[in-house]
Design a protein around this motif. Sequence first.
Motif: not given
Length: 345
Positions: A155-162
């Motif tokens: 299970x993954x939740x992308x919190x932020x990226x560039x």
Amino acid sequence: MRLLAIESSCDETSAAVVVDGRVASNVVSSQVQLHGEYGGVVPELAAREHLRQLGPMMGLALAKAHLGPSDLDGVAVTRGPGLPSALSAGVRTALALGLAIGKPVVGIHHHEAHLYSPWIEADVPVSMGADFRPHVSLIASGGHTLLVHCPALFEHRVLGGTLDDAAGECFDKVAKMLGLPYPGGPQIEAFAKKGDPARYEFPRPKRNDPDQDFSFSGLKTSVRYFLRDHPGILETPSGLNDICASVQEAIVEVLSVKLVRAALKAGVKLVSASGGVVCNGRLREVLKYASHAAGLEIRMASPRFCTDNAAMVGMVAYERIKAGKAEFLRLESEAVAGLVLEAGN
Ligand code: KG4
Ligand code: ZN
């Protein structure tokens, strides 16, 4: 379970054999020299080189594991994200092999493979599947800078990226401005070792913002203006060393502050880090220090599994097959250049 894994999402052609969740072999053919003269990855050249290298790499990985194709129970391959034609070379090769040996082919998300890489070759042999704990993960490479919260296995939740350049891209572009060859990260690290990180104050973009995104293009631009305003500085004895050390410190500080803050916000006790930039010794040192100071445990991929490799692809495939959560590809399945990291399934 004996799996042959393939990775070809960018400029590394890699094959690995994973036997019952252990890496039996992992070989990588890097295209760094091929792309070096262009200052960055040329997609068409990358795809052609993957097609040339995939066969030899698969043969070598099998030979090192003392296995033949008929000993395999399945094939694992990076399905995306990445360069479309590069990914496609790997996926088509994997499907052809699967057809030839009559075994299933599993498609793996490239970021999930990086997420798993800190669990390969741990001091005490563990698998992320057997020893899962909620964590927040930093993936920092030439193509991506991501903070991902993993509350449960798969299970993954992308919190932020560039919002613009990735951390590795920033290293590479600054290195180019300084007249250093591609890839720039290892070059900057080498000169930084002889320099003073506090000599120049470069910006720490988004360091104090409450969101979990990154932005490195402002830092790159500030180096450009700095060089314009200080002509001849690269010819001074310590100029290049001090600029490299100061730029590296700015990138390292942003990455570590934001990883620790994201972990505290998510309420986890563990952080992990992977991707090519995590080869950087100063980043490893500061990540360790910052996470321990905040009462967090940290697990980092060992440098040989930080850069793109097939071992991490095979390890995720093994865990997913075991958990009954593998995505089996069909003969007509395609690579997906913009593959999204699923929230969970
Ligand atoms: O994960 P990777 O091999 O490929 C991508 O998926 O992009 O990462 C390559 C990136 C390049 O930008 C390279 O400059 C950077 O990782 N890198 C480093 C170091 N070694 C590789 N950056 C900083 N310090 C290093 N020692
Ligand atoms: Zn990668």
